[in-house]
Structure formats: structure tokens, C-alpha cells
Scaffold this active site. Structure first.
Site, short mmCIF file in Angstrom:
data_model
loop_
_atom_site.label_atom_id
_atom_site.label_comp_id
_atom_site.label_asym_id
_atom_site.label_seq_id
_atom_site.Cartn_x
_atom_site.Cartn_y
_atom_site.Cartn_z
NE ARG A 91 -4.94 -1.80 -4.19
CZ ARG A 91 -4.44 -2.07 -2.96
NH1 ARG A 91 -3.94 -1.11 -2.20
NH2 ARG A 91 -4.42 -3.30 -2.52
CG ASP A 113 -2.04 -0.94 1.21
OD1 ASP A 113 -2.31 -1.50 0.14
OD2 ASP A 113 -2.69 -1.13 2.27
P1 FDA Z 1 -14.43 9.22 -4.36
O1 FDA Z 1 -13.88 9.63 -3.03
O2 FDA Z 1 -14.64 10.26 -5.39
O3 FDA Z 1 -15.76 8.41 -4.11
C1 FDA Z 1 -16.60 7.96 -5.15
C2 FDA Z 1 -17.84 7.34 -4.53
O4 FDA Z 1 -17.49 6.16 -3.82
C3 FDA Z 1 -18.54 8.20 -3.48
O5 FDA Z 1 -19.43 9.11 -4.08
C4 FDA Z 1 -19.22 7.17 -2.63
O6 FDA Z 1 -20.38 6.69 -3.27
C5 FDA Z 1 -18.22 6.03 -2.62
N1 FDA Z 1 -17.29 6.13 -1.48
C6 FDA Z 1 -15.98 6.50 -1.53
N2 FDA Z 1 -15.42 6.42 -0.31
C7 FDA Z 1 -16.40 6.03 0.53
C8 FDA Z 1 -16.44 5.77 1.93
N3 FDA Z 1 -15.37 5.92 2.71
N4 FDA Z 1 -17.63 5.38 2.48
C9 FDA Z 1 -18.73 5.21 1.71
N5 FDA Z 1 -18.74 5.44 0.37
C10 FDA Z 1 -17.59 5.84 -0.21
N6 FDA Z 1 -5.31 5.15 -0.64
C11 FDA Z 1 -4.00 5.38 -0.42
O7 FDA Z 1 -3.59 6.53 -0.24
N7 FDA Z 1 -3.12 4.32 -0.42
C12 FDA Z 1 -3.51 3.04 -0.65
O8 FDA Z 1 -2.68 2.13 -0.65
C13 FDA Z 1 -4.90 2.80 -0.90
N8 FDA Z 1 -5.36 1.53 -1.14
C14 FDA Z 1 -6.67 1.36 -1.53
C15 FDA Z 1 -7.11 0.10 -1.94
C16 FDA Z 1 -8.37 -0.05 -2.48
C17 FDA Z 1 -8.83 -1.41 -2.95
C18 FDA Z 1 -9.25 1.08 -2.57
C19 FDA Z 1 -10.62 0.95 -3.14
C20 FDA Z 1 -8.84 2.30 -2.10
C21 FDA Z 1 -7.56 2.47 -1.57
N9 FDA Z 1 -7.12 3.70 -1.11
C22 FDA Z 1 -5.78 3.90 -0.87
C23 FDA Z 1 -8.11 4.77 -0.82
C24 FDA Z 1 -8.26 5.74 -1.98
O9 FDA Z 1 -7.11 6.52 -2.12
C25 FDA Z 1 -9.48 6.67 -1.77
O10 FDA Z 1 -9.28 7.43 -0.61
C26 FDA Z 1 -10.81 5.96 -1.63
O11 FDA Z 1 -10.90 4.88 -2.52
C27 FDA Z 1 -11.99 6.91 -1.95
O12 FDA Z 1 -11.87 7.41 -3.24
P2 FDA Z 1 -12.69 6.89 -4.52
O13 FDA Z 1 -11.71 6.59 -5.59
O14 FDA Z 1 -13.57 5.77 -4.15
O15 FDA Z 1 -13.48 8.15 -5.05
#
Ligand code: FDA
Length: 320
Positions: free
Chosen positions: A183, A130
Site C-alpha cells: 500500500r 501499517d
Molecule cells: P494530502 O494530504 O495531500 O491530501 C489530499 C486531500 O485529501 C486533501 O486536500 C483533503 O481533501 C483530503 N484529506 C487528506 N487528509 C485529510 C484529513 N485528515 N481530513 C480531511 N481531509 C483530508 N500513513 C503512514 O505513515 N503509515 C500507514 O500505514 C498509513 N496507512 C494509511 C492507510 C490508508 C488507507 C490511507 C488512506 C492513508 C494511510 N496513511 C498512512 C496516511 C497517509 O500517509 C497520509 O498521511 C494521509 O493519507 C493524507 O495524505 P493524502 O495522500 O490523502 O494527501
């Protein structure tokens, strides 16, 4: 503003002491965390596998404060790899380097990582490192490079890049030259404007640009054989953002990339509907399943990502 405050709280020892004392906080956290024990996590993985979804398991923990804690964390990760084999589930493992000694003692971290990768290599499993906040980016990538030089190949170890950082395009190109599995995420920490895009729209636009870069690189490789549910393809997209996922899907279709080359990853407890729909469409889908007693910082980052989660949290508190 609220996001930065919650991320500050995620690192504040005093806040951790206060919040983790409330039983109801754990009940809220358990929406995002599979349980405190390894058995809880394996059970969650079996349920995902039954729905055609693979997993990546995360034994929660970060910023350990002594070498013996770091060694103990590494031993638990090795044990986790054994449990995956014993349970015969479709899962690999995600780790944080500050959990096994980064920021404390580089030699300890290096030895622990090598021990974990040796175990993964022996079992034909995969470790995803990560990405933590920007003070650790260079160190993380340097250590990954060292491990590759020691003979741990791209089928054994890969990492995560964050689209909010200006540097990510450069990092991605360098990693892709070595066929490193990436990723792509947006980034979960509070970063200053000197290193990261402050505006969400720029983070999203960069995510799409990087998606295209990763998918073009994936096209140069033979389609992956992911039948064990452990080894991911070159490009994985860790996001719940439907627009970003749609962009990736349509770009892949446009360049003639098979669905198997495009893994989508989401966090446990978030957008289950979308997870299932994508798996049914035939995309490799992997859910990040965290477990363990050190759930506080992970939980606070999930609150920071979505203010609605806080209202859910607060309203449950007053409903008690
Ligand atoms: P965005 O924040 O724009 O969210 C899009 C939509 O997703 C929202 O409108 C909502 O519907 C849903 N959603 C998102 N977060 C939610 C929450 N917490 N609760 C409920 N609904 C939510 N980061 C990092 O810095 N280092 C890492 O190693 C990782 N590893 C990682 C692994 C995996 C498998 C995932 C999915 C994410 C990570 N992350 C991470 C976290 C990533 O950087 C990010 O903070 C979150 O995924 C939220 O961003 P989205 O891309 O989902 O988009």
C-alpha cells in the site's frame, strides 16, 4: 510547523490525558473512527460493502508498554479475524507492530505477529502491516521478511511504504522481487530532512514515480481475483489526493493494466464522495476502518494532515 506540533501532541501522554477527558473530543474523533466496539466496526463495514466498497479493519492501538498488553492486543486482532468470518463481510485487517510488542520486546512482537498471520492464513484473510515512523522501518521490513521465510505468503501478509522517505524506491524494488503487496501512502509522521522529503511537492512527485513502479510490477502478474473482498492486488494506493489517483489511473490505462489491478484505499470519514465515485467507475475501493478506545494518536494525525479539521474541531467546541 503546526503539523509537527500536532504530531508531537499525538505522542504526548499529558496531551492525551487532557484531550481524551473531553467528551466533545470523542465526538469529533468519531468522524474518523467507526466506534469503540468491534460491533460498531462490523456495522460500518456492512454499510461500506453495501455500497460496493471493501474494508480494512484496524483495532486501534500503538506503542503498548508491557508484554501482556501486547499479547492482549494480538488476541483482539485474532478475535477480529474471527468476527470478519462470522459476519461474512468483505474486509481484511491492518495492524501496527508497536501495538503487538515492537520497540518493547522483539521476541514478543515476533510471536504475536506469527500468531496473527497463522489465524489469517487459516481463514484465507490478509494482514496489512501499517508503516510507523522511520525508527521502525528497518525492523518492520526485517520482521516481514522473517514471516515470509516462515511460509506466510504474499496472499497472507503485505505492508505499507511511504513516499516521503528517500529510501522507499529501494524498499519497493526489494519487496516487489518477492511479489509483496504494497500500500503506497505519503506518510503521516514528522520525519527529519535527513530521511524524508521536507517539501510536499517532492513527496507528491515521488508518489507518482513509485506509483509507476508498482503498476509496472503489477503488469507482470495475472490480473488478481479479488472477489472475496479480502485479498488485495499487488498495488494499492492509500491516498485522498485526486491528482495522485488520476495519475495512477491514467498510467495504468496507458500500460494496459486492468482496473482490478489498481486498488484505491481511503480512510474512514474522508472523501466519501470520491470513494463512491471510484467504486462506481469499477476500481477496487477499500476503506480503512479504525475502531476501539485507543483513538487519540490516530485522531491527532488526522488533524495534523489537514489544518481545516482543527477549525472544525475548535468551532464545534465553542458552539457547545
Ligand atoms: P494530502 O494530504 O495531500 O491530501 C489530499 C486531500 O485529501 C486533501 O486536500 C483533503 O481533501 C483530503 N484529506 C487528506 N487528509 C485529510 C484529513 N485528515 N481530513 C480531511 N481531509 C483530508 N500513513 C503512514 O505513515 N503509515 C500507514 O500505514 C498509513 N496507512 C494509511 C492507510 C490508508 C488507507 C490511507 C488512506 C492513508 C494511510 N496513511 C498512512 C496516511 C497517509 O500517509 C497520509 O498521511 C494521509 O493519507 C493524507 O495524505 P493524502 O495522500 O490523502 O494527501
Amino acid at each position: 510547523m503546526l503539523r509537527s506540533f500536532l504530531i508531537y501532541l499525538s505522542k504526548a501522554a499529558w496531551a492525551q490525558r487532557v484531550v481524551t477527558r473531553w467528551g466533545f473530543a470523542w465526538r469529533m474523533a468519531s468522524r474518523f473512527v467507526a466506534g469503540e466496539q468491534m460491533d460498531d466496526a462490523i456495522r460500518a463495514v456492512k454499510e461500506l460493502n453495501a455500497r460496493g466498497i471493501n474494508a480494512t479493519l484496524d483495532q486501534l492501538g500503538e506503542h503498548t508498554s508491557t508484554a501482556s498488553e501486547a499479547d492482549a492486543a494480538a488476541a483482539k486482532i485474532v478475535r477480529l479475524l474471527e468476527s470478519i468470518d462470522e459476519a461474512d463481510v468483505c474486509a481484511n485487517v491492518s495492524i501496527k507492530l508497536t501495538q503487538i510488542g515492537m520497540g518493547l520486546d522483539d521476541a514478543v512482537c515476533r510471536a504475536n505477529l506469527s500468531r496473527i498471520l497463522a489465524a489469517a492464513q487459516g481463514q484465507g484473510n490478509f494482514i496489512r502491516i501499517d508503516m510507523e515512523d522511520s525508527p521502525f522501518t528497518d525492523k518492520t521490513l526485517a520482521l516481514l521478511g522473517e514471516m515470509r521465510a516462515l511460509g506466510y505468503g504474499p496472499e497472507t501478509v503485505g505492508t505499507v511504504l511511504q513516499s516521503y522517505l528517500y529510501r522507499t524506491d529501494d524498499d519497493a524494488r526489494k519487496l516487489l522481487l518477492k511479489r509483496t503487496k504494497i500500500r503506497l501512502v505519503k506518510g503521516a509522521y514528522a520525519e527529519p530532512a535527513e530521511v524524508a522529503f521536507p517539501k510536499k511537492k517532492d513527496v507528491d512527485a515521488n508518489y507518482d514515480r513509485l506509483t509507476a513502479l508498482l503498476l509496472d510490477a503489477a503488469l507482470e502478474q495475472a490480473p488478481p481475483q479479488n472477489s472475496d473482498g479480502r485479498t488485495p492486488p499487488l498495488a494499492a494506493f492509500g491516498t485522498h489526493d485526486q491528482k495522485r489517483i488520476e495519475f495512477g489511473k491514467s498510467y495504468a490505462a496507458q500500460i494496459g493494466l486492468p482496473k482490478a489491478s489498481l486498488e484505491i484505499q481511503m480512510l474512514y470519514g474522508i472523501r466519501r464522495d470520491l470513494q463512491e465515485a471510484l467504486a462506481k467507475e469499477g476500481y477496487p475501493m477499500r476503506v480503512y476502518v479504525p475502531f476501539g478506545t485507543h483513538w487519540y494518536p490516530y485522531f491527532m494525525r488526522r488533524l495534523a494532515e489537514r489544518p481545516a479539521n482543527i477549525w472544525f474541531f475548535v468551532s464545534n467546541f465553542f458552539r457547545k
